[in-house]
Design a protein around this motif. Structure first.
Motif, PDB file in Angstrom:
ATOM      1  N   ALA A 250       8.796 -29.900 -30.910  1.00  0.00           N
ATOM      2  CA  ALA A 250      10.160 -29.349 -30.983  1.00  0.00           C
ATOM      3  C   ALA A 250      10.355 -28.349 -29.856  1.00  0.00           C
ATOM      4  CB  ALA A 250      10.409 -28.675 -32.331  1.00  0.00           C
ATOM      5  N   PHE A 251      11.566 -28.323 -29.325  1.00  0.00           N
ATOM      6  CA  PHE A 251      11.927 -27.394 -28.256  1.00  0.00           C
ATOM      7  C   PHE A 251      13.415 -27.118 -28.413  1.00  0.00           C
ATOM      8  CE2 PHE A 251      12.826 -25.870 -23.986  1.00  0.00           C
ATOM      9  CZ  PHE A 251      11.657 -25.193 -23.636  1.00  0.00           C
ATOM     10  N   GLU A 252      13.737 -25.986 -29.057  1.00  0.00           N
ATOM     11  CA  GLU A 252      15.099 -25.696 -29.482  1.00  0.00           C
ATOM     12  C   GLU A 252      15.679 -24.523 -28.695  1.00  0.00           C
ATOM     13  OE1 GLU A 252      16.760 -27.349 -32.443  1.00  0.00           O
ATOM     14  OE2 GLU A 252      15.320 -28.716 -31.522  1.00  0.00           O
ATOM     15  N   LEU A 253      16.890 -24.705 -28.183  1.00  0.00           N
ATOM     16  CA  LEU A 253      17.585 -23.666 -27.438  1.00  0.00           C
ATOM     17  C   LEU A 253      18.498 -22.877 -28.384  1.00  0.00           C
ATOM     18  CD1 LEU A 253      18.289 -22.540 -24.542  1.00  0.00           C
ATOM     19  CD2 LEU A 253      20.227 -24.127 -24.593  1.00  0.00           C
ATOM     20  N   VAL A 254      18.477 -21.543 -28.273  1.00  0.00           N
ATOM     21  CA  VAL A 254      19.329 -20.687 -29.111  1.00  0.00           C
ATOM     22  C   VAL A 254      19.988 -19.630 -28.233  1.00  0.00           C
ATOM     23  CG1 VAL A 254      19.416 -19.093 -31.056  1.00  0.00           C
ATOM     24  CG2 VAL A 254      17.815 -21.020 -31.114  1.00  0.00           C
ATOM     25  N   GLY A 255      21.321 -19.635 -28.181  1.00  0.00           N
ATOM     26  CA  GLY A 255      22.065 -18.622 -27.452  1.00  0.00           C
ATOM     27  C   GLY A 255      22.238 -17.363 -28.297  1.00  0.00           C
ATOM     28  N   ARG A 256      22.509 -16.245 -27.629  1.00  0.00           N
ATOM     29  CA  ARG A 256      22.599 -14.970 -28.334  1.00  0.00           C
ATOM     30  C   ARG A 256      23.648 -14.940 -29.456  1.00  0.00           C
ATOM     31  NH1 ARG A 256      18.998 -11.096 -29.236  1.00  0.00           N
ATOM     32  NH2 ARG A 256      20.035 -10.099 -31.004  1.00  0.00           N
ATOM     33  N   PRO A 257      24.859 -15.456 -29.231  1.00  0.00           N
ATOM     34  CA  PRO A 257      25.843 -15.416 -30.320  1.00  0.00           C
ATOM     35  C   PRO A 257      25.377 -16.150 -31.572  1.00  0.00           C
ATOM     36  CG  PRO A 257      26.926 -15.819 -28.232  1.00  0.00           C
ATOM     37  CD  PRO A 257      25.468 -15.938 -27.971  1.00  0.00           C
ATOM     38  N   ALA A 258      24.628 -17.245 -31.401  1.00  0.00           N
ATOM     39  CA  ALA A 258      24.098 -17.971 -32.556  1.00  0.00           C
ATOM     40  C   ALA A 258      23.104 -17.107 -33.311  1.00  0.00           C
ATOM     41  CB  ALA A 258      23.449 -19.274 -32.105  1.00  0.00           C
ATOM     42  N   LEU A 259      22.192 -16.466 -32.581  1.00  0.00           N
ATOM     43  CA  LEU A 259      21.206 -15.606 -33.232  1.00  0.00           C
ATOM     44  C   LEU A 259      21.868 -14.411 -33.901  1.00  0.00           C
ATOM     45  CD1 LEU A 259      18.276 -14.935 -33.850  1.00  0.00           C
ATOM     46  CD2 LEU A 259      18.117 -13.811 -31.605  1.00  0.00           C
ATOM     47  N   ASP A 260      22.887 -13.858 -33.269  1.00  0.00           N
ATOM     48  CA  ASP A 260      23.576 -12.700 -33.852  1.00  0.00           C
ATOM     49  C   ASP A 260      24.192 -13.049 -35.213  1.00  0.00           C
ATOM     50  OD1 ASP A 260      22.961 -10.894 -31.871  1.00  0.00           O
ATOM     51  OD2 ASP A 260      24.816 -11.204 -30.740  1.00  0.00           O
ATOM     52  N   LEU A 261      24.739 -14.240 -35.356  1.00  0.00           N
ATOM     53  CA  LEU A 261      25.317 -14.634 -36.634  1.00  0.00           C
ATOM     54  C   LEU A 261      24.251 -14.736 -37.721  1.00  0.00           C
ATOM     55  CD1 LEU A 261      27.972 -17.326 -35.628  1.00  0.00           C
ATOM     56  CD2 LEU A 261      28.361 -14.963 -36.343  1.00  0.00           C
ATOM     57  N   VAL A 262      23.075 -15.254 -37.358  1.00  0.00           N
ATOM     58  CA  VAL A 262      21.978 -15.335 -38.322  1.00  0.00           C
ATOM     59  C   VAL A 262      21.545 -13.937 -38.747  1.00  0.00           C
ATOM     60  CG1 VAL A 262      19.592 -16.069 -38.670  1.00  0.00           C
ATOM     61  CG2 VAL A 262      21.193 -17.568 -37.466  1.00  0.00           C
ATOM     62  N   LEU A 263      21.392 -13.037 -37.777  1.00  0.00           N
ATOM     63  CA  LEU A 263      20.978 -11.672 -38.091  1.00  0.00           C
ATOM     64  C   LEU A 263      22.019 -10.967 -38.953  1.00  0.00           C
ATOM     65  CD1 LEU A 263      19.600 -10.596 -34.585  1.00  0.00           C
ATOM     66  CD2 LEU A 263      18.299 -11.422 -36.554  1.00  0.00           C
ATOM     67  N   LYS A 264      23.287 -11.332 -38.786  1.00  0.00           N
ATOM     68  CA  LYS A 264      24.374 -10.706 -39.543  1.00  0.00           C
ATOM     69  C   LYS A 264      24.442 -11.206 -40.978  1.00  0.00           C
ATOM     70  CE  LYS A 264      29.457 -10.345 -39.509  1.00  0.00           C
ATOM     71  NZ  LYS A 264      30.697 -10.711 -38.734  1.00  0.00           N
ATOM     72  N   HIS A 265      24.225 -12.511 -41.183  1.00  0.00           N
ATOM     73  CA  HIS A 265      24.541 -13.104 -42.478  1.00  0.00           C
ATOM     74  C   HIS A 265      23.330 -13.540 -43.310  1.00  0.00           C
ATOM     75  CE1 HIS A 265      28.847 -13.156 -41.851  1.00  0.00           C
ATOM     76  NE2 HIS A 265      28.703 -13.756 -40.672  1.00  0.00           N
ATOM     77  N   ILE A 266      22.168 -13.687 -42.719  1.00  0.00           N
ATOM     78  CA  ILE A 266      21.023 -14.217 -43.455  1.00  0.00           C
ATOM     79  C   ILE A 266      20.075 -13.078 -43.834  1.00  0.00           C
ATOM     80  CG2 ILE A 266      19.118 -15.849 -43.449  1.00  0.00           C
ATOM     81  CD1 ILE A 266      21.947 -17.102 -43.360  1.00  0.00           C
ATOM     82  N   PRO A 267      19.913 -12.772 -45.103  1.00  0.00           N
ATOM     83  CA  PRO A 267      19.033 -11.679 -45.520  1.00  0.00           C
ATOM     84  C   PRO A 267      17.596 -11.893 -45.033  1.00  0.00           C
ATOM     85  CG  PRO A 267      20.390 -12.423 -47.350  1.00  0.00           C
ATOM     86  CD  PRO A 267      20.591 -13.408 -46.248  1.00  0.00           C
ATOM     87  N   GLY A 268      16.997 -10.841 -44.526  1.00  0.00           N
ATOM     88  CA  GLY A 268      15.616 -10.894 -44.078  1.00  0.00           C
ATOM     89  C   GLY A 268      15.416 -11.377 -42.660  1.00  0.00           C
ATOM     90  N   ALA A 269      16.477 -11.856 -42.011  1.00  0.00           N
ATOM     91  CA  ALA A 269      16.338 -12.333 -40.636  1.00  0.00           C
ATOM     92  C   ALA A 269      16.120 -11.153 -39.694  1.00  0.00           C
ATOM     93  CB  ALA A 269      17.575 -13.120 -40.211  1.00  0.00           C
ATOM     94  N   ARG A 270      15.173 -11.309 -38.763  1.00  0.00           N
ATOM     95  CA  ARG A 270      14.859 -10.241 -37.808  1.00  0.00           C
ATOM     96  C   ARG A 270      14.724 -10.820 -36.409  1.00  0.00           C
ATOM     97  NH1 ARG A 270       9.798  -6.814 -39.694  1.00  0.00           N
ATOM     98  NH2 ARG A 270      10.418  -5.741 -37.780  1.00  0.00           N
ATOM     99  N   ASP A 271      15.212 -10.083 -35.435  1.00  0.00           N
ATOM    100  CA  ASP A 271      15.081 -10.484 -34.034  1.00  0.00           C
ATOM    101  C   ASP A 271      13.607 -10.389 -33.639  1.00  0.00           C
ATOM    102  OD1 ASP A 271      15.178 -10.760 -31.224  1.00  0.00           O
ATOM    103  OD2 ASP A 271      17.174  -9.864 -31.154  1.00  0.00           O
ATOM    104  N   PRO A 272      13.044 -11.433 -33.048  1.00  0.00           N
ATOM    105  CA  PRO A 272      11.635 -11.386 -32.645  1.00  0.00           C
ATOM    106  C   PRO A 272      11.346 -10.334 -31.580  1.00  0.00           C
ATOM    107  CG  PRO A 272      12.418 -13.643 -32.725  1.00  0.00           C
ATOM    108  CD  PRO A 272      13.625 -12.763 -32.838  1.00  0.00           C
ATOM    109  N   PHE A 273      12.376  -9.910 -30.827  1.00  0.00           N
ATOM    110  CA  PHE A 273      12.178  -8.947 -29.753  1.00  0.00           C
ATOM    111  C   PHE A 273      12.937  -7.654 -30.043  1.00  0.00           C
ATOM    112  CE2 PHE A 273      12.124 -13.156 -27.424  1.00  0.00           C
ATOM    113  CZ  PHE A 273      10.740 -13.252 -27.419  1.00  0.00           C
TER     114      PHE A 273
END
Length: 468
Positions: A250-273
């Motif tokens: 697997a090799f998945e691309l994720v842009g910042r706005p996509a990650l920001d939505l996960v961090l905003k709405h999904i409990p327990g989600a954390r930025d790896p950096f």
């Protein structure tokens, strides 16, 4: 009582023919809530013979049939129209694993079996069924086949089409085609199964399949790596293939706005950096050999590319829990978007070599037309499939923006077509794109599709209003 409903009750029993509004409601709305329809009944057969009898009865009465699996589709392909004349054919009771042949590395499975249940059955036999989707707990094999589902491991194993050896299909008039052959080589005429894979139930009903299995991986390595832009991500994929070979699953691309939505709405989600990065890739290696060498291989490859300046930062999971947390960031993007609100969604593919060009040109065009547009871009960069979704953060502004969907689609889809791509990579056409596709397919291609439809379903009773 409706005469066809009485006949259906005689076939599958009264408990498995739903006719009240409350009982039918879950079957009449798609997962996104974009489409809502009506039906004269929902029928739930438990065997191929019952499907055959249902289709034969509906064919004789000229009653349309809408096949449905887990109802997790994203293009309205399993939702009936508002006319209320169709019968919804739910296959979820047909959920058996019919056979599992470890020596032949094949499994025979019914269409209503969930993808997760099939994966578990394969794992119990120390085998892998590699199709992997965020909805695998509820999506069914019949739906996967009917939309030629892709997912995160297409890079290594291919789409559902490449994983399929044989099918059992009930034709619109009730006849049964038994093509359940677990053969890698069979040159005896037209390969009919490919007509039904990706046809979204418009040519017949897939009731079972023979699917490929693979040796169960015993070693995994997962990493999250920051890159400067999509062009760097494409180059990194090529470099990792040099370092790691075909072990990249697997090799998945994720842009910042996509990650920001996960961090905003999904409990327990954390930025790896600790510091935000604009683009990242999620990488997984797998191997049938045991040992800890994969993580060391991946860490070494990423370290080398950091020294070369291609990777900005990286973290390699040191435990199963860390790997699952990284995967959760990717797999929860769609759910986070659903919570955030309506967006204009695109499931497109372009050649891998043109991914960066698509993203750059589309961004420029859209931002010049709609300044401040939020672009949520992510996807399976290894096979060229991008999910490119657009919205505005403010509810009132977003409503007016969504009203311009046709104009937005024209920009995105015309660019995809100009780059030699497809406006539907893995979600199908359903009713969402059935008109749009005519802009990009030639008259010859549409004529061939119409001819196939007319050959199998001249009365146009199978899943009307979808694909064509």
């Amino acid at each position: 009582m409706d005469r066809i409903v009485e006949e259906l009750i005689g076939i599958v029993g009264e408990a498995n023919v739903l006719t009240t509004a409350d009982d039918m409601a879950p079957y009449l709305t798609d997962w996104r809530g974009r489409y809502r329809g009506h039906a004269r009944a929902v029928v739930r057969p438990a065997a191929t013979a019952e499907v055959s009898a249902v289709l034969a009865a509906c064919h004789a009465a000229a009653v349309p049939v809408v096949p449905q699996g887990g109802n997790t589709g994203l293009c309205g392909g399993a939702t009936p129209s508002e006319a209320g004349v169709a019968v919804v054919l739910s296959l979820t009771r047909m959920n058996r694993i019919r056979s599992l042949d470890p020596d032949n590395n094949t499994v025979g499975v019914e269409a209503g079996c969930t993808l997760a249940a099939l994966q578990e059955a394969a794992a119990a036999a120390e085998r892998l069924f590699p199709l992997s989707l965020a909805s695998e707990g509820s999506c069914t094999i019949g739906g996967n086949l009917s939309t030629n589902a892709g997912g995160v491991q297409v890079l290594r194993y291919g789409n559902t089409r490449e994983l399929t050896l044989g099918l059992e299909v009930v034709l619109p008039d009730g006849r049964i085609w038994d093509g359940m052959r677990g053969l890698r080589k069979d040159n005896t005429g037209y390969d009919l199964k490919h007509l039904f894979i990706g046809a979204e139930g418009t040519l017949g009903v897939i009731t079972a399949a023979v699917l490929k299995l693979f040796p169960a991986p015993r070693g995994f390595a997962t990493a999250w790596a920051a890159v400067s832009d999509p062009a760097a991500a494409v180059r990194l994929l090529g470099r990792l293939r040099h370092h790691c070979g075909d072990r990249i699953s697997a090799f998945e691309l994720v842009g910042r706005p996509a990650l920001d939505l996960v961090l905003k709405h999904i409990p327990g989600a954390r930025d790896p950096f600790s510091a935000p990065t604009q683009w990242a890739v999620l990488i997984e290696l797998s191997d049938s050999l045991e040992g800890e060498g994969l993580a060391e291989t991946l860490a070494g490859a990423l370290g080398a590319e950091m020294e070369a300046g291609l990777v900005l930062d990286a973290v390699v999971a040191s435990s199963l829990g860390q790997a699952q947390a990284l995967w959760a960031l990717r797999e929860n993007i769609s759910e986070a978007q659903r919570i955030e609100g309506v967006s204009i969604k695109h499931d497109v593919s372009v050649p891998v070599s043109r991914i960066a060009e698509f993203l750059e040109r589309a961004d420029v065009s859209l931002k010049s037309q709609w300044p401040g547009v939020r672009i949520v871009a992510f996807g399976h960069i290894g096979d060229g499939n991008l999910h490119y979704n657009l919205s505005r953060s403010e509810t009132d502004d977003n409503a007016s923006f969504i009203a311009r969907t046709e104009d937005v689609n024209r920009i995105v889809h015309d660019l995809v077509d100009a780059l030699g791509g497809s406006i539907s990579a893995e979600h199908g056409l359903g009713q969402l794109k059935r008109a749009e596709i005519r802009r990009y397919k030639s008259t010859v291609e549409m004529d061939m599709m119409e001819a196939i439809k007319n050959a199998f379903d001249p009365s146009r009773l199978m899943n009307p209003g979808k694909v064509l």
